[in-house]
Design a protein around this motif. Structure first.
Motif, PDB file in Angstrom:
ATOM      1  N   THR A  82      35.787  34.358  30.030  1.00 50.04           N
ATOM      2  CA  THR A  82      36.036  35.760  30.382  1.00 50.04           C
ATOM      3  C   THR A  82      36.584  35.914  31.798  1.00 50.04           C
ATOM      4  O   THR A  82      36.538  36.994  32.364  1.00 50.04           O
ATOM      5  N   ILE A  83      37.135  34.856  32.366  1.00 51.85           N
ATOM      6  CA  ILE A  83      37.507  34.895  33.780  1.00 51.85           C
ATOM      7  C   ILE A  83      38.567  35.938  34.077  1.00 51.85           C
ATOM      8  O   ILE A  83      38.510  36.635  35.098  1.00 51.85           O
ATOM      9  N   ALA A  84      39.573  36.083  33.226  1.00 41.02           N
ATOM     10  CA  ALA A  84      40.639  37.045  33.501  1.00 41.02           C
ATOM     11  C   ALA A  84      40.088  38.471  33.506  1.00 41.02           C
ATOM     12  O   ALA A  84      40.400  39.271  34.401  1.00 41.02           O
ATOM     13  N   TYR A  85      39.266  38.787  32.503  1.00 46.24           N
ATOM     14  CA  TYR A  85      38.672  40.125  32.442  1.00 46.24           C
ATOM     15  C   TYR A  85      37.746  40.357  33.627  1.00 46.24           C
ATOM     16  O   TYR A  85      37.794  41.414  34.281  1.00 46.24           O
ATOM     17  N   ASP A  86      36.893  39.382  33.927  1.00 50.64           N
ATOM     18  CA  ASP A  86      35.920  39.542  35.009  1.00 50.64           C
ATOM     19  C   ASP A  86      36.609  39.708  36.357  1.00 50.64           C
ATOM     20  O   ASP A  86      36.245  40.583  37.157  1.00 50.64           O
ATOM     21  N   ALA A  87      37.603  38.871  36.627  1.00 50.22           N
ATOM     22  CA  ALA A  87      38.301  38.945  37.916  1.00 50.22           C
ATOM     23  C   ALA A  87      39.040  40.270  38.062  1.00 50.22           C
ATOM     24  O   ALA A  87      39.031  40.892  39.135  1.00 50.22           O
ATOM     25  N   GLY A  88      39.662  40.720  36.987  1.00 57.44           N
ATOM     26  CA  GLY A  88      40.378  41.991  37.035  1.00 57.44           C
ATOM     27  C   GLY A  88      39.446  43.173  37.215  1.00 57.44           C
ATOM     28  O   GLY A  88      39.725  44.093  37.998  1.00 57.44           O
ATOM     29  N   THR A  89      38.319  43.146  36.492  1.00 61.75           N
ATOM     30  CA  THR A  89      37.346  44.228  36.595  1.00 61.75           C
ATOM     31  C   THR A  89      36.728  44.273  37.985  1.00 61.75           C
ATOM     32  O   THR A  89      36.577  45.348  38.587  1.00 61.75           O
ATOM     33  N   TYR A  90      36.381  43.107  38.510  1.00 64.05           N
ATOM     34  CA  TYR A  90      35.772  43.045  39.833  1.00 64.05           C
ATOM     35  C   TYR A  90      36.718  43.596  40.901  1.00 64.05           C
ATOM     36  O   TYR A  90      36.312  44.374  41.773  1.00 64.05           O
ATOM     37  N   ALA A  91      37.963  43.200  40.852  1.00 69.69           N
ATOM     38  CA  ALA A  91      38.934  43.670  41.847  1.00 69.69           C
ATOM     39  C   ALA A  91      39.060  45.187  41.797  1.00 69.69           C
ATOM     40  O   ALA A  91      39.089  45.867  42.834  1.00 69.69           O
ATOM     41  N   ARG A  92      39.122  45.724  40.603  1.00 67.41           N
ATOM     42  CA  ARG A  92      39.286  47.177  40.438  1.00 67.41           C
ATOM     43  C   ARG A  92      38.066  47.933  40.952  1.00 67.41           C
ATOM     44  O   ARG A  92      38.191  48.981  41.598  1.00 67.41           O
ATOM     45  N   LYS A  93      36.866  47.411  40.698  1.00 69.41           N
ATOM     46  CA  LYS A  93      35.642  48.110  41.071  1.00 69.41           C
ATOM     47  C   LYS A  93      35.310  47.986  42.556  1.00 69.41           C
ATOM     48  O   LYS A  93      34.552  48.797  43.085  1.00 69.41           O
ATOM     49  N   ASN A  94      35.876  46.979  43.228  1.00 66.70           N
ATOM     50  CA  ASN A  94      35.450  46.705  44.606  1.00 66.70           C
ATOM     51  C   ASN A  94      36.558  46.798  45.637  1.00 66.70           C
ATOM     52  O   ASN A  94      36.424  46.293  46.756  1.00 66.70           O
ATOM     53  N   GLY A  95      37.650  47.455  45.285  1.00 69.71           N
ATOM     54  CA  GLY A  95      38.674  47.761  46.264  1.00 69.71           C
ATOM     55  C   GLY A  95      39.645  46.645  46.583  1.00 69.71           C
ATOM     56  O   GLY A  95      40.429  46.750  47.534  1.00 69.71           O
ATOM     57  N   ASP A  96      39.627  45.548  45.809  1.00 67.36           N
ATOM     58  CA  ASP A  96      40.607  44.484  46.014  1.00 67.36           C
ATOM     59  C   ASP A  96      41.920  44.863  45.340  1.00 67.36           C
ATOM     60  O   ASP A  96      41.951  45.658  44.394  1.00 67.36           O
ATOM     61  N   ALA A  97      43.007  44.260  45.801  1.00 65.70           N
ATOM     62  CA  ALA A  97      44.293  44.491  45.152  1.00 65.70           C
ATOM     63  C   ALA A  97      44.233  44.031  43.707  1.00 65.70           C
ATOM     64  O   ALA A  97      43.590  43.032  43.388  1.00 65.70           O
ATOM     65  N   ALA A  98      44.897  44.773  42.829  1.00 63.32           N
ATOM     66  CA  ALA A  98      44.917  44.398  41.418  1.00 63.32           C
ATOM     67  C   ALA A  98      45.643  43.063  41.240  1.00 63.32           C
ATOM     68  O   ALA A  98      46.592  42.750  41.957  1.00 63.32           O
ATOM     69  N   TRP A  99      45.154  42.261  40.291  1.00 64.34           N
ATOM     70  CA  TRP A  99      45.845  41.019  39.963  1.00 64.34           C
ATOM     71  C   TRP A  99      47.186  41.350  39.305  1.00 64.34           C
ATOM     72  O   TRP A  99      47.266  42.202  38.424  1.00 64.34           O
ATOM     73  N   LYS A 100      48.223  40.664  39.718  1.00 58.20           N
ATOM     74  CA  LYS A 100      49.528  40.850  39.103  1.00 58.20           C
ATOM     75  C   LYS A 100      49.690  39.902  37.920  1.00 58.20           C
ATOM     76  O   LYS A 100      49.040  38.856  37.853  1.00 58.20           O
ATOM     77  N   THR A 101      50.545  40.275  36.995  1.00 59.97           N
ATOM     78  CA  THR A 101      50.810  39.416  35.850  1.00 59.97           C
ATOM     79  C   THR A 101      51.294  38.049  36.324  1.00 59.97           C
ATOM     80  O   THR A 101      52.200  37.944  37.148  1.00 59.97           O
ATOM     81  N   GLY A 102      50.657  36.997  35.846  1.00 55.12           N
ATOM     82  CA  GLY A 102      51.060  35.647  36.218  1.00 55.12           C
ATOM     83  C   GLY A 102      50.501  35.157  37.533  1.00 55.12           C
ATOM     84  O   GLY A 102      50.844  34.059  37.982  1.00 55.12           O
ATOM     85  N   GLN A 103      49.615  35.934  38.155  1.00 59.79           N
ATOM     86  CA  GLN A 103      49.059  35.525  39.450  1.00 59.79           C
ATOM     87  C   GLN A 103      47.891  34.564  39.290  1.00 59.79           C
ATOM     88  O   GLN A 103      47.591  33.780  40.191  1.00 59.79           O
ATOM     89  N   LEU A 104      47.211  34.616  38.153  1.00 58.67           N
ATOM     90  CA  LEU A 104      46.082  33.726  37.871  1.00 58.67           C
ATOM     91  C   LEU A 104      46.452  32.805  36.721  1.00 58.67           C
ATOM     92  O   LEU A 104      46.806  33.263  35.638  1.00 58.67           O
ATOM     93  N   HIS A 105      46.375  31.500  36.967  1.00 59.87           N
ATOM     94  CA  HIS A 105      46.730  30.507  35.962  1.00 59.87           C
ATOM     95  C   HIS A 105      45.518  29.621  35.677  1.00 59.87           C
ATOM     96  O   HIS A 105      44.637  29.468  36.519  1.00 59.87           O
ATOM     97  N   GLN A 106      45.526  28.992  34.508  1.00 61.87           N
ATOM     98  CA  GLN A 106      44.501  28.003  34.193  1.00 61.87           C
ATOM     99  C   GLN A 106      45.157  26.742  33.645  1.00 61.87           C
ATOM    100  O   GLN A 106      46.048  26.819  32.796  1.00 61.87           O
TER     101      GLN A 106
END
Length: 647
Positions: free
Chosen positions: A271-295
């Motif tokens: 669930t890393i993509a969902y968790d990282a995106g949700t956390y950023a949105r809830k805590n004032g971090d810049a939103a993740w851009k498409t293709g910014q997080l890879h595995q």
């Protein structure tokens, strides 16, 4: 939270301290000619220290199955170390003259002739080659074939309460192959596992902090609780966010734009993509851009039970969210290992180097130095050196058990943080005040005392040691030149008059009592429902990605040019105003915070537990003025990031 190559390295027993030749880790272990083995050369360090005559339980069955890896020396092992040192030293004319991955392989990698010769030798001995990479040839077969190939007998040895296979004498290779073989691993089958030793809760059951909380340090006083150190104390923070950490460490307007950061751990959170995106949105971090997080993940996972695979999901979550919180525009690649074993973690690191997936690599895992054998140390250092010539820097958490005496019974540092070719990251307790103002830091070390039954005092205050930043003097690694003149002789020469490596190099926030807020999907108390929730976390598993992210900001300030192996540059700035010189007593009086926790970890069903956590109490280690073995040269201050503009 820091993942030890298994938590106690997943139950790994601790070997006796390994007597390794000074400098061997820094330059790779040379094959020494063996007079008692005509036409063969010894592979130093392949007989582990615990394989003693007293522990010998007899020969291993000839037909027993085993697997091993023969690591390839490459074209010029000594030249590789020398080039890695030159391109990493700001005082060198070759500083920053990095090679591409392709050119590094062509100049220092194994030749086709070396691979063919090694493969032919192993096959002739009766072993089956199962894989060939740029770094090693892997084989399987029976013990009799392995004994023939490596010129040693394999015996069973008692180690702790268990019995493991190991060479009864140092392994060797034909002299004709001495220039092709770096070392062999796998002849002993004792567990070699890393762990995350931070205060990471298992993700299979939800973890929540109870509160009350401070929103910033000392914003909420525990007025109804007993005094500590003669005064009322604040409640622990709910968990710092990226905005607070960026302010504390002088990020300024830098975002890490254009910089690639890799993270290595074991397994992968589904669930890393969902968790990282949700956390950023809830805590004032810049939103993740498409293709910014890879595995980058393996096809198959192994040792999932022994390594407590699900426990690594939270480690990945912390690392990814911390890097993005501090360097929100950096490109993040998560490289998951197939397990928490050294072999698989080495494969993950190898992928980063072979494909130059990033310039900065955060690693929140390790094991005690005594559990790392010299053969593995040589394999790790070769990867780190190849990374250095490409301009890749590796950052390793220093550990979460202080001097390791409480957990292992022996005062020691952790590995791979002990390598002379990585940046070891220590930990602090961080106070960020109102308006995101940096107040102070102490070396991370925690004593815990519980509230008395009548609520009027703290029982046995200040209580017992619970956790703290790893550090100290290596018993196996020679003092690197970049530490000379900065690290006090009392530390470098603690075990060896010639001087040894001291850990850590630099530090950042680690104390879970002044920790970072993370968000993760976890299993709820009903054992079925999955839901996202947030909790405070710490450990040098937090310090490592924080420093990696700050280095991304520094690389941006440098115009995007890679910093590479950063230790020479880090030590060149020692004693300057670009660091917070962290000590254990920054305010002149004792420091502590109050914590209220759910007994069961998630709700009030089983009640609450109230405790006082004293800060700056790291076992036998101490944060003092100047360099120390808790925080290294200190933590980044305002001006640190921009200092790389001149590098």
């Amino acid at each position: 939270m820091r993942t030890n190559r298994a938590k106690v390295r997943a139950g790994v027993s601790i070997a006796a301290t390994l007597p390794m030749l000074a400098g061997a880790l820094a330059l790779g272990i040379p094959a020494a000619h063996a007079a008692d083995h005509p036409l063969r050369d010894l592979l130093a360090g392949t007989r582990p220290a615990w394989a003693t005559a007293k522990a010998d339980e007899g020969a291993t069955s000839d037909g027993a199955r085993m697997s091993a890896r023969v690591y390839l020396r490459g074209r010029d092992a000594a030249g590789l170390a020398a080039y890695a040192k030159a391109v990493s030293d700001p005082a060198s004319a070759s500083y920053g003259t990095y090679l591409t991955a392709k050119k590094a392989q062509a100049r220092f990698g194994a030749t086709k002739a070396q691979v063919a010769a090694v493969t032919s030798w192993l096959t002739a001995a009766g072993l089956k080659v199962t894989g060939v990479t740029r770094h090693y040839v892997s084989v399987t077969g029976d013990v009799a074939a392995a004994e023939k190939a490596f010129g040693t007998q394999l015996h069973n040895f008692a180690k702790g309460a268990k019995t493991y296979r190991a060479p009864a004498s140092t392994a060797s290779v034909p002299t004709s192959l001495a220039d092709a073989v770096l070392t062999v691993t796998g002849l002993d089958n004792a567990p070699h596992m890393a762990t995350h030793d931070d205060q990471l809760p298992p993700p299979d059951t939800v973890f929540r902090n109870a509160g009350p909380f401070s929103s910033y340090y000392d914003s909420k006083t525990a007025s109804t609780l007993p005094d500590a150190y003669g005064t009322k104390i604040p409640y622990a923070v709910k968990g710092y966010t990226g905005k607070q950490l960026r302010a504390a460490y002088g990020a300024g307007t830098r975002t890490g734009k254009g910089v690639r950061v890799a993270i290595t751990d074991a397994y992968a959170s589904p669930t890393i993509a969902y968790d990282a995106g949700t956390y950023a949105r809830k805590n004032g971090d810049a939103a993740w851009k498409t293709g910014q997080l890879h595995q980058v993940l393996p096809k198959h996972y192994t040792n999932t039970k022994d390594c407590s695979a699900s426990g690594w999901y939270g480690e990945e979550t912390l690392d990814v969210e911390a890097v993005h919180a501090v360097a929100p525009a950096s490109d993040v690649t998560y490289v998951g290992a197939a397990s928490c074993t050294d072999a698989d973690l080495l494969d993950a690191l190898g992928k980063v180097v072979d494909h130059h997936l990033a310039d900065i690599v955060s690693n929140s895992w390790g094991e005690v130095e005594a559990a790392q054998t010299p053969d593995l140390a040589a394999a790790y250092d070769q990867v780190f050196q190849l990374g250095a010539v490409e301009g890749i820097g590796f950052y390793f958490s220093s550990g979460d058990d202080g001097d390791e005496v409480a957990s292992s019974g022996t005062k020691q540092v952790d590995s791979p943080a002990n390598s002379a070719w990585v940046t070891a990251v220590g930990g602090t307790s961080l106070a960020v005040g109102k308006g995101d103002t940096y107040l102070w830091e102490t070396g991370w070390g925690t004593d815990k005392a519980s509230l008395s039954a009548d609520g009027k005092s703290w029982t046995d205050f200040p209580g017992a040691f619970t956790s703290g930043a790893g550090g100290g003097t290596s018993k196996t690694v020679a003092e690197p030149t970049y530490q000379q003149g900065v690290v006090p002789d009392a530390l470098t020469k603690a075990d060896n008059a010639a001087g040894n490596r001291v850990v850590p190099d630099i530090a950042a926030i680690a104390d879970p009592n002044t920790g970072f807020l993370v968000g993760q999907t976890q299993t709820q108390p009903d054992g079925k429902t999955q839901a996202y929730s947030e909790y405070r976390i710490g450990g040098t598993s937090l310090a490592a990605p924080t420093i990696a992210a700050i280095q991304a900001l520094a690389q941006e300030a440098r115009g995007g040019k890679p910093i590479g192996f950063a230790n020479p540059a880090i030590y060149a700035k020692a004693g300057s105003k670009v660091y917070h010189d962290v000590t254990d007593n920054p305010t002149g009086s004792g420091l502590a915070v109050a914590r209220v926790d759910f007994v069961n970890g998630y709700d009030t069903t089983d009640g609450l537990a109230t405790s006082v956590r004293s800060l700056g109490k790291d076992s036998s280690l101490a944060a003092v003025k100047g360099y120390d073995d808790v925080t290294g040269v200190g933590t980044p201050a305002k001006g640190y990031v921009e200092s790389y503009r001149r590098g």
